[in-house]
Design a protein around this motif. Structure first.
Motif, PDB file in Angstrom:
ATOM      1  N   GLU A 214       0.843  -1.197   0.000  1.00 17.86           N
ATOM      2  CA  GLU A 214       0.000   0.000   0.000  1.00 17.86           C
ATOM      3  C   GLU A 214       0.878   1.247   0.000  1.00 17.86           C
ATOM      4  OE1 GLU A 214      -3.817   0.449   2.056  1.00 17.86           O
ATOM      5  OE2 GLU A 214      -3.298  -1.422   3.096  1.00 17.86           O
ATOM      6  N   GLN A 215       0.335   2.327  -0.560  1.00 17.99           N
ATOM      7  CA  GLN A 215       1.062   3.583  -0.637  1.00 17.99           C
ATOM      8  C   GLN A 215       0.422   4.614   0.289  1.00 17.99           C
ATOM      9  OE1 GLN A 215       1.081   4.472  -4.841  1.00 17.99           O
ATOM     10  NE2 GLN A 215       2.586   2.879  -5.290  1.00 17.99           N
ATOM     11  N   ILE A 216       1.247   5.238   1.126  1.00 17.97           N
ATOM     12  CA  ILE A 216       0.786   6.225   2.088  1.00 17.97           C
ATOM     13  C   ILE A 216       1.726   7.437   2.033  1.00 17.97           C
ATOM     14  CG2 ILE A 216      -0.244   4.464   3.592  1.00 17.97           C
ATOM     15  CD1 ILE A 216       2.191   4.810   5.465  1.00 17.97           C
ATOM     16  N   LEU A 217       1.466   8.439   2.869  1.00 14.79           N
ATOM     17  CA  LEU A 217       2.303   9.635   2.932  1.00 14.79           C
ATOM     18  C   LEU A 217       3.037   9.682   4.275  1.00 14.79           C
ATOM     19  CD1 LEU A 217      -0.167  12.304   1.465  1.00 14.79           C
ATOM     20  CD2 LEU A 217       1.570  10.951   0.253  1.00 14.79           C
ATOM     21  N   TRP A 218       4.311   9.975   4.217  1.00 13.93           N
ATOM     22  CA  TRP A 218       5.146  10.171   5.408  1.00 13.93           C
ATOM     23  C   TRP A 218       5.438  11.667   5.446  1.00 13.93           C
ATOM     24  CZ3 TRP A 218       7.557   6.113   8.425  1.00 13.93           C
ATOM     25  CH2 TRP A 218       8.504   6.548   9.350  1.00 13.93           C
ATOM     26  N   ARG A 219       4.872  12.377   6.448  1.00 17.02           N
ATOM     27  CA  ARG A 219       4.913  13.839   6.420  1.00 17.02           C
ATOM     28  C   ARG A 219       5.494  14.414   7.717  1.00 17.02           C
ATOM     29  NH1 ARG A 219      -1.005  15.881   4.613  1.00 17.02           N
ATOM     30  NH2 ARG A 219      -1.389  15.514   6.852  1.00 17.02           N
ATOM     31  N   TYR A 220       6.032  15.642   7.595  1.00 15.72           N
ATOM     32  CA  TYR A 220       6.529  16.389   8.750  1.00 15.72           C
ATOM     33  C   TYR A 220       5.913  17.783   8.751  1.00 15.72           C
ATOM     34  CZ  TYR A 220      10.056  12.769   9.424  1.00 15.72           C
ATOM     35  OH  TYR A 220      10.679  11.566   9.650  1.00 15.72           O
ATOM     36  N   ARG A 221       5.506  18.200   9.956  1.00 20.54           N
ATOM     37  CA  ARG A 221       4.984  19.552  10.129  1.00 20.54           C
ATOM     38  C   ARG A 221       6.130  20.544  10.277  1.00 20.54           C
ATOM     39  NH1 ARG A 221       1.997  16.189  13.461  1.00 20.54           N
ATOM     40  NH2 ARG A 221       3.343  16.685  15.226  1.00 20.54           N
ATOM     41  N   ARG A 222       5.846  21.785   9.937  1.00 25.77           N
ATOM     42  CA  ARG A 222       6.825  22.842  10.125  1.00 25.77           C
ATOM     43  C   ARG A 222       7.055  23.058  11.621  1.00 25.77           C
ATOM     44  NH1 ARG A 222       6.167  29.146   8.155  1.00 25.77           N
ATOM     45  NH2 ARG A 222       8.018  29.936   9.230  1.00 25.77           N
ATOM     46  N   ASN A 223       8.287  23.165  12.013  1.00 21.55           N
ATOM     47  CA  ASN A 223       8.630  23.315  13.429  1.00 21.55           C
ATOM     48  C   ASN A 223       8.267  24.697  13.952  1.00 21.55           C
ATOM     49  OD1 ASN A 223      10.870  21.507  12.047  1.00 21.55           O
ATOM     50  ND2 ASN A 223      10.579  20.782  14.128  1.00 21.55           N
ATOM     51  N   GLY A 224       7.746  24.716  15.183  1.00 22.69           N
ATOM     52  CA  GLY A 224       7.514  25.964  15.878  1.00 22.69           C
ATOM     53  C   GLY A 224       6.498  26.861  15.234  1.00 22.69           C
ATOM     54  N   ALA A 225       5.630  26.320  14.369  1.00 21.05           N
ATOM     55  CA  ALA A 225       4.631  27.147  13.693  1.00 21.05           C
ATOM     56  C   ALA A 225       3.257  26.830  14.251  1.00 21.05           C
ATOM     57  CB  ALA A 225       4.649  26.892  12.191  1.00 21.05           C
ATOM     58  N   SER A 226       2.450  27.848  14.422  1.00 16.70           N
ATOM     59  CA  SER A 226       1.073  27.638  14.867  1.00 16.70           C
ATOM     60  C   SER A 226       0.232  27.238  13.675  1.00 16.70           C
ATOM     61  CB  SER A 226       0.510  28.922  15.484  1.00 16.70           C
ATOM     62  OG  SER A 226       0.382  29.922  14.500  1.00 16.70           O
ATOM     63  N   ALA A 227      -0.801  26.456  13.936  1.00 17.11           N
ATOM     64  CA  ALA A 227      -1.684  26.032  12.861  1.00 17.11           C
ATOM     65  C   ALA A 227      -2.432  27.202  12.259  1.00 17.11           C
ATOM     66  CB  ALA A 227      -2.663  24.981  13.363  1.00 17.11           C
ATOM     67  N   GLY A 228      -2.568  28.281  13.042  1.00 19.97           N
ATOM     68  CA  GLY A 228      -3.387  29.382  12.571  1.00 19.97           C
ATOM     69  C   GLY A 228      -2.746  30.223  11.492  1.00 19.97           C
ATOM     70  N   ASN A 229      -1.450  30.622  11.690  1.00 20.27           N
ATOM     71  CA  ASN A 229      -0.875  31.532  10.726  1.00 20.27           C
ATOM     72  C   ASN A 229       0.482  31.102  10.190  1.00 20.27           C
ATOM     73  OD1 ASN A 229       0.866  32.034  12.851  1.00 20.27           O
ATOM     74  ND2 ASN A 229      -0.069  33.977  13.414  1.00 20.27           N
ATOM     75  N   GLY A 230       0.996  29.962  10.688  1.00 18.16           N
ATOM     76  CA  GLY A 230       2.261  29.461  10.171  1.00 18.16           C
ATOM     77  C   GLY A 230       3.466  30.265  10.600  1.00 18.16           C
ATOM     78  N   ALA A 231       3.304  31.204  11.527  1.00 14.27           N
ATOM     79  CA  ALA A 231       4.431  32.016  11.963  1.00 14.27           C
ATOM     80  C   ALA A 231       5.207  31.298  13.035  1.00 14.27           C
ATOM     81  CB  ALA A 231       3.922  33.354  12.504  1.00 14.27           C
ATOM     82  N   PRO A 232       6.529  31.519  13.088  1.00 14.93           N
ATOM     83  CA  PRO A 232       7.306  30.885  14.148  1.00 14.93           C
ATOM     84  C   PRO A 232       6.802  31.284  15.518  1.00 14.93           C
ATOM     85  CG  PRO A 232       8.749  31.795  12.459  1.00 14.93           C
ATOM     86  CD  PRO A 232       7.362  32.279  12.161  1.00 14.93           C
TER      87      PRO A 232
END
Length: 238
Positions: A14-32
């Protein structure tokens, strides 16, 4: 992976996605921010690798990143690789994401439930085994389409003679100075690193398990990067 419980398992191939979130960023605005990895819902996805499932059990998730797989990685807004930016500004310079093929000979990734790291295996051409790589990271969270985590900067290379060496200690220190990781998280990452070193020195799983002799099924197709690679996860069915 973290919070798996009684869930559906992925079958080999099966094929899936292996993903990483941006470090130190809030979900709301992506700012550090100052929350650091693992402090909350996390930031937007900035690394995505389509992978093929090798094994998925209560003890281990193993996946294969095939050579040439179209992935997503962070880049500077002018298109340069982030590692071309001087370390002092590497984590403050504006970034975006770009699609890029996986170069090299492919990578086997191994993750045990709850471990704050995954172990990657690298080969030279003609399947000459090169090394293991302990990627310190947030324990992965499963969702219907794959696994999400956050990278913790600090890593360990492990060689066939069982020697090992720390990697990216300079980036680990700079990430803290840039506000991407708070002191409490940094201490936990160091503790995780010491636990990984103890595992290496005791030659525990997965180093003792012979994965360096594994080979991918020649019938597997190279996974395709979906257009919605950064979609919000949906829950895995119970």
């Amino acid at each position: 992976m973290a919070g798996t419980g009684e869930i559906e398992r992925w079958a080999p191939g099966e094929q899936i996605l292996w993903r990483y979130r941006r470090n130190g960023a809030s979900a709301g605005n992506g700012a550090p921010g100052n929350g650091g990895p693992g402090s909350g819902s996390g930031g937007p996805i900035h690394i995505c690798r389509p992978v093929t499932v090798v094994q998925d059990t209560d003890e281990l998730l193993a996946v294969w990143v095939a050579p040439g797989t179209q992935c997503v990685k962070p880049v500077l807004t002018d298109g340069r690789d982030v590692h071309t930016e001087p370390l002092a500004t590497r984590y403050t310079a504006p970034r975006t994401t770009a699609r890029s093929p996986w170069l090299g000979n492919g990578v086997l990734k191994l993750a045990r439930p709850g471990d704050p790291w995954s172990v990657w295996l690298f080969w030279e051409p003609l399947w000459r085994f090169r090394s293991w790589y302990v990627n310190l990271e947030e324990p992965g969270t499963r969702w219907r389409g794959g696994v999400d985590s956050e990278d913790h900067f600090l890593d360990i290379s492990v060689y066939p003679d069982r020697s090992w060496v720390w990697r990216d200690e300079d980036e680990f220190a700079m990430a803290q100075r840039a506000g991407l990781m708070n002191p409490g998280t940094a201490r936990r990452v160091r503790e995780a690193g010491r636990a990984a070193v103890a595992l290496i020195e005791g030659w525990g799983a997965p180093f003792r398990d012979g994965w360096e002799h594994w080979r991918p099924d020649p019938q597997w197709r190279v996974p395709v990067l979906p257009d919605d690679w950064d979609r919000t996860p949906s829950a895995m069915p119970s």
